[in-house]
Design an enzyme around this catalytic site. Structure first.
Site, PDB file in Angstrom:
ATOM      1  N   GLY A  46       0.837  -1.192   0.000  1.00  0.00           N
ATOM      2  CA  GLY A  46       0.000   0.000   0.000  1.00  0.00           C
ATOM      3  C   GLY A  46       0.871   1.240   0.000  1.00  0.00           C
ATOM      4  CD  GLN A  51       3.357   5.691   3.010  1.00  0.00           C
ATOM      5  OE1 GLN A  51       2.394   5.206   2.416  1.00  0.00           O
ATOM      6  NE2 GLN A  51       4.311   4.951   3.532  1.00  0.00           N
ATOM      7  CB  CYS A  91       5.251   1.991   7.711  1.00  0.00           C
ATOM      8  SG  CYS A  91       4.751   3.506   6.872  1.00  0.00           S
ATOM      9  CG  LEU A  92       6.612   1.007   1.674  1.00  0.00           C
ATOM     10  CD1 LEU A  92       5.964   1.342   0.339  1.00  0.00           C
ATOM     11  CD2 LEU A  92       7.745   0.008   1.488  1.00  0.00           C
ATOM     12  CG  HIS A 133      -0.503   1.161   7.450  1.00  0.00           C
ATOM     13  ND1 HIS A 133       0.459   0.723   8.342  1.00  0.00           N
ATOM     14  CD2 HIS A 133       0.165   1.925   6.553  1.00  0.00           C
ATOM     15  CE1 HIS A 133       1.636   1.210   7.990  1.00  0.00           C
ATOM     16  NE2 HIS A 133       1.492   1.950   6.914  1.00  0.00           N
ATOM     17  CD  GLU A 134      -1.345   2.381   2.924  1.00  0.00           C
ATOM     18  OE1 GLU A 134      -0.838   3.512   2.974  1.00  0.00           O
ATOM     19  OE2 GLU A 134      -0.671   1.338   2.978  1.00  0.00           O
ATOM     20  CG  HIS A 137       0.395   6.649   5.863  1.00  0.00           C
ATOM     21  ND1 HIS A 137       1.515   7.086   6.533  1.00  0.00           N
ATOM     22  CD2 HIS A 137       0.647   5.346   5.557  1.00  0.00           C
ATOM     23  CE1 HIS A 137       2.395   6.087   6.631  1.00  0.00           C
ATOM     24  NE2 HIS A 137       1.897   5.014   6.054  1.00  0.00           N
TER      25      HIS A 137
HETATM   26  O1  GNR Z   1       3.988  -2.668   2.555  1.00  0.00           O
HETATM   27  C1  GNR Z   1       3.375  -2.540   3.614  1.00  0.00           C
HETATM   28  N1  GNR Z   1       3.092  -3.626   4.363  1.00  0.00           N
HETATM   29  C2  GNR Z   1       2.265  -3.615   5.454  1.00  0.00           C
HETATM   30  C3  GNR Z   1       2.276  -4.729   6.285  1.00  0.00           C
HETATM   31  C4  GNR Z   1       1.470  -4.782   7.395  1.00  0.00           C
HETATM   32  C5  GNR Z   1       0.624  -3.732   7.664  1.00  0.00           C
HETATM   33  C6  GNR Z   1       0.606  -2.604   6.855  1.00  0.00           C
HETATM   34  C7  GNR Z   1       1.418  -2.552   5.748  1.00  0.00           C
HETATM   35  S1  GNR Z   1       1.376  -1.161   4.719  1.00  0.00           S
HETATM   36  C8  GNR Z   1       2.996  -1.193   4.088  1.00  0.00           C
HETATM   37  C9  GNR Z   1       3.164  -0.127   3.012  1.00  0.00           C
HETATM   38  C10 GNR Z   1       2.991   1.237   3.623  1.00  0.00           C
HETATM   39  O2  GNR Z   1       3.788   1.764   4.341  1.00  0.00           O
HETATM   40  N2  GNR Z   1       1.863   1.838   3.388  1.00  0.00           N
HETATM   41  O3  GNR Z   1       1.607   3.022   3.947  1.00  0.00           O
HETATM   42 NI    NI Z   2       2.787   3.113   5.747  1.00  0.00          NI
END
Ligand code: GNR
Ligand code: NI
Length: 167
Positions: A46, A51, A91-92, A133-134, A137
């Site tokens: 995601g 980001q 998270c990236l 999660h997104e 953000h």
């Molecule tokens: O790549 C991602 N893997 C992930 C694994 C577990 C819970 C959430 C994520 S999101 C993350 C990519 C990211 O940072 N999206 O904002």
């Molecule tokens: Ni993230």
């Protein structure tokens, strides 16, 4: 197509609250394409526009194994949450850090697609976690903010130290 640079925690810009997209035009479609390319290259499941330092309510997600499940969510809203579960998240924007976070187990989200059509999506498992999660953000929230301040500070110094070594 272009790869976009990803902001890294603790960058203050990650705490910006994104504005709704007003018009879904070619600019927005190009941004979605670039975000998808950036997510696949990372690789991640995601990516929120926040980001890549674009503070508009746009998210791309693909939790499929073969990268055939791209979903773009524009102006997404969670309309229902059910249950609870603990899952390990990464998270990236917080590279190399994996921590457990409590999330809803099931979500229903409403959004617009790149053709400006409204749709609803019901999700569980990794997709449900990723949606939550997104959307965080887009509200300027990074998953580490669910952790204790002690853990947050440890993660901050770890990433700051790493950034000093790699420059
Ligand atoms: O790549 C991602 N893997 C992930 C694994 C577990 C819970 C959430 C994520 S999101 C993350 C990519 C990211 O940072 N999206 O904002
Ligand atoms: Ni993230």
């Amino acid at each position: 197509m272009a790869l976009l640079p990803i902001l890294h925690y603790p960058d203050a810009r990650l705490h910006t609250r994104a504005r709704p997209v007003v018009k879904i035009d070619e600019r927005v479609r190009q941004l979605v394409a670039d975000m998808a390319e950036t997510m696949y290259a990372a690789p991640g499941v995601g990516l929120a526009a926040t980001q890549v330092n674009v503070h508009e309510r746009i998210v791309v997600i693909d939790v499929s194994e073969d990268k055939t499940g791209l979903i773009a969510l524009i102006n997404p809203e969670i309309i229902e949450l059910r249950g609870e579960k603990i899952c390990e998240e990464g998270c990236l924007s917080v590279p190399g850090i994996y921590e457990e976070v409590k999330r809803a187990e099931w979500v229903k989200v409403r959004a617009l697609n790149t053709s400006e059509e409204a749709f609803e999506l019901e999700a569980q498992g990794l997709l449900a976690v990723c949606i939550q999660h997104e959307l965080d953000h887009l509200d300027g929230k990074v998953f580490v903010e669910y952790l204790s301040l002690l853990k947050q500070n440890r993660i901050k110094s770890k990433l700051a130290k790493r950034a000093r070594i790699t420059v």
